[in-house]
Design an enzyme around this catalytic site. Structure first.
Site, PDB file in Angstrom:
ATOM      1  N   ASP A  11     -34.841  26.870   5.778  1.00 34.64           N
ATOM      2  CA  ASP A  11     -35.448  27.154   4.467  1.00 34.64           C
ATOM      3  C   ASP A  11     -34.327  27.283   3.431  1.00 34.64           C
ATOM      4  OD1 ASP A  11     -38.286  28.939   3.401  1.00 34.64           O
ATOM      5  OD2 ASP A  11     -36.503  28.653   2.178  1.00 34.64           O
ATOM      6  N   ASP A 105     -38.782  22.567   0.535  1.00 36.23           N
ATOM      7  CA  ASP A 105     -37.529  23.242   0.897  1.00 36.23           C
ATOM      8  C   ASP A 105     -37.514  23.851   2.294  1.00 36.23           C
ATOM      9  OD1 ASP A 105     -38.864  25.762   0.602  1.00 36.23           O
ATOM     10  OD2 ASP A 105     -36.977  26.652  -0.059  1.00 36.23           O
ATOM     11  N   GLU A 106     -38.544  23.566   3.116  1.00 38.80           N
ATOM     12  CA  GLU A 106     -38.487  24.128   4.465  1.00 38.80           C
ATOM     13  C   GLU A 106     -39.071  23.192   5.502  1.00 38.80           C
ATOM     14  OE1 GLU A 106     -41.144  27.445   5.456  1.00 38.80           O
ATOM     15  OE2 GLU A 106     -42.018  27.225   3.465  1.00 38.80           O
TER      16      GLU A 106
END
Ligand code: TTP
Ligand code: MG
Length: 355
Positions: A11, A105-106
């Site tokens: 993340d 973003d993860e």
């Protein structure tokens, strides 16, 4: 299921804000929020300097300014975040095909069968963090665990710029002390109910037993019971690989003739190129196709094998278009073009049945 799995959850730290700080050095040492700054603006995210003042995601900009008078706010730039995201995901996919992105973003990675880095998921996570820092210029936190839910908790444990590993032997101790708020799907309401039952930690939940939990929470109760014991069988699911990418446009007024169509195709080709960069990655192209709908709604497509093109240009499509429309000029209602990818590598899917 074959033995113990190794899952990594990655993340990015304060993602949008980190991209802004990377690209503008004047933003690096100030409390920074990304979001709408107007009267009703909302903070999308903020850097850790701003978090020290209590600024948080989803907070009204006015409140954020009150908490942190020196706050610098910049508007979001989604195309740039998307491209940074692709860069990050590309690095993850270099390690394994089994990557499941959850957002820009993860992502989860199943690295159970990766033999590089001595087969150590901890070393792999270190390597990924290092490579992303060097090549992309932002920091990410990572968690390593035998399943998804623990890996996700682990990536949050040492944020920002941290790595936390929960080894199979550590799971029992780790969950016993874990606050129920940390569990996937436990929001304020469920947490309050659990507290009302005297349950603060997963250890407390273990002593309650599955029947009570199912009675109280239905299907979710069983999941709570499983998670309280550190169990989560959900697989890392790899999205189905796109087979084709295309763009098409319907016109409010029919295009009168072939030359009008050819003018519009310039835009369509440019749009296709952008979409290919987003969706197709670097997959090899198998065919190009053109689609046309005339004013009488009759629809025709023509496709041709063209394996040599990397990024198709107008000149690649014009011959197909001319072959499709022939000599006559008929009013055109819709025009589209696209590519089909070569399909020789079977899509890497690990679909499974949870929930
Ligand atoms: P998160 O990963 O939740 O947050 P973050 O990356 O900014 O910070 P960290 O992981 O270090 O805690 O979300 C990723 C991005 O998604 C975030 O940078 C901005 C966007 N986002 C919103 O737009 N609105 C929101 O309410 C949240 C939570 C995130
Ligand atoms: Mg993040």
């Amino acid at each position: 299921m074959s033995g113990q799995r190794k899952i990594i959850h990655v993340d990015c730290d304060s993602f949008y804000a980190s991209v802004e700080m990377r690209d503008d050095s004047s933003l690096r040492d100030v409390p920074l929020a990304v979001g709408g700054d107007g009267g009703r603006g909302v903070v999308a995210t903020c850097n850790y300097k701003a978090r020290a003042f209590g600024v948080r995601s989803a907070m009204p900009a006015s409140e954020a300014r009150r908490l942190c008078p020196g706050l610098v706010m910049v508007p979001p730039d989604m195309p740039r975040y998307r491209s940074v995201s692709q860069h990050v995901m590309g690095i993850l996919r270099d390690l394994t095909d089994l990557v499941e992105p959850l957002s820009l973003d993860e992502a989860f990675l199943d690295v159970s069968d990766v033999t590089e880095h001595r087969g150590s998921a901890t070393l792999m996570a270190r390597y990924l963090r290092e490579r992303i820092r060097e090549e992309v210029g932002i920091t990410v936190s990572a968690g390593v665990a035998p399943n998804k839910f623990l890996a996700k908790i682990a990536s949050d444990w040492k944020k920002p710029d941290g790595l936390f590993v929960i080894r199979p032997d550590d799971v029992a101790d780790f969950v016993r002390a874990l606050a129920v708020e940390k569990l996937f799907g436990v929001g304020k309401v469920t947490a309050a109910k659990l507290h009302g039952m005297g349950i603060e930690t997963c250890g407390d939940m273990q002593s309650v037993g599955p029947e009570v939990l199912t009675e109280r929470f239905g299907k979710q109760g069983y999941r709570l019971h499983e998670m309280a014991h550190g169990r989560d069988e959900r697989q890392v699911v790899v999205a189905r690989v796109a087979k084709s990418v295309s763009v098409e446009r319907t016109f409010s007024q029919d295009l009168p003739d072939r030359s009008a169509c050819e003018t519009v195709m310039v835009d369509l080709v440019a749009e296709l190129e952008r979409r290919l960069a987003r969706k197709g990655g670097s997959k090899p192209i198998h065919k190009l196709f053109v689609k046309i709908r005339y004013s009488d709604f009759s629809t025709h497509t023509l496709e041709r094998v063209r394996e040599q093109v990397a990024v198709p240009q107008l000149d690649d499509y014009l011959p197909l278009f001319r072959e499709l429309v022939g000599e006559t000029d008929r009013p055109v209602r819709l025009l589209g073009l696209g590519v089909r990818f070569r399909n020789d590598d079977a899509p890497v899917t690990q679909l499974r049945l949870f929930d």
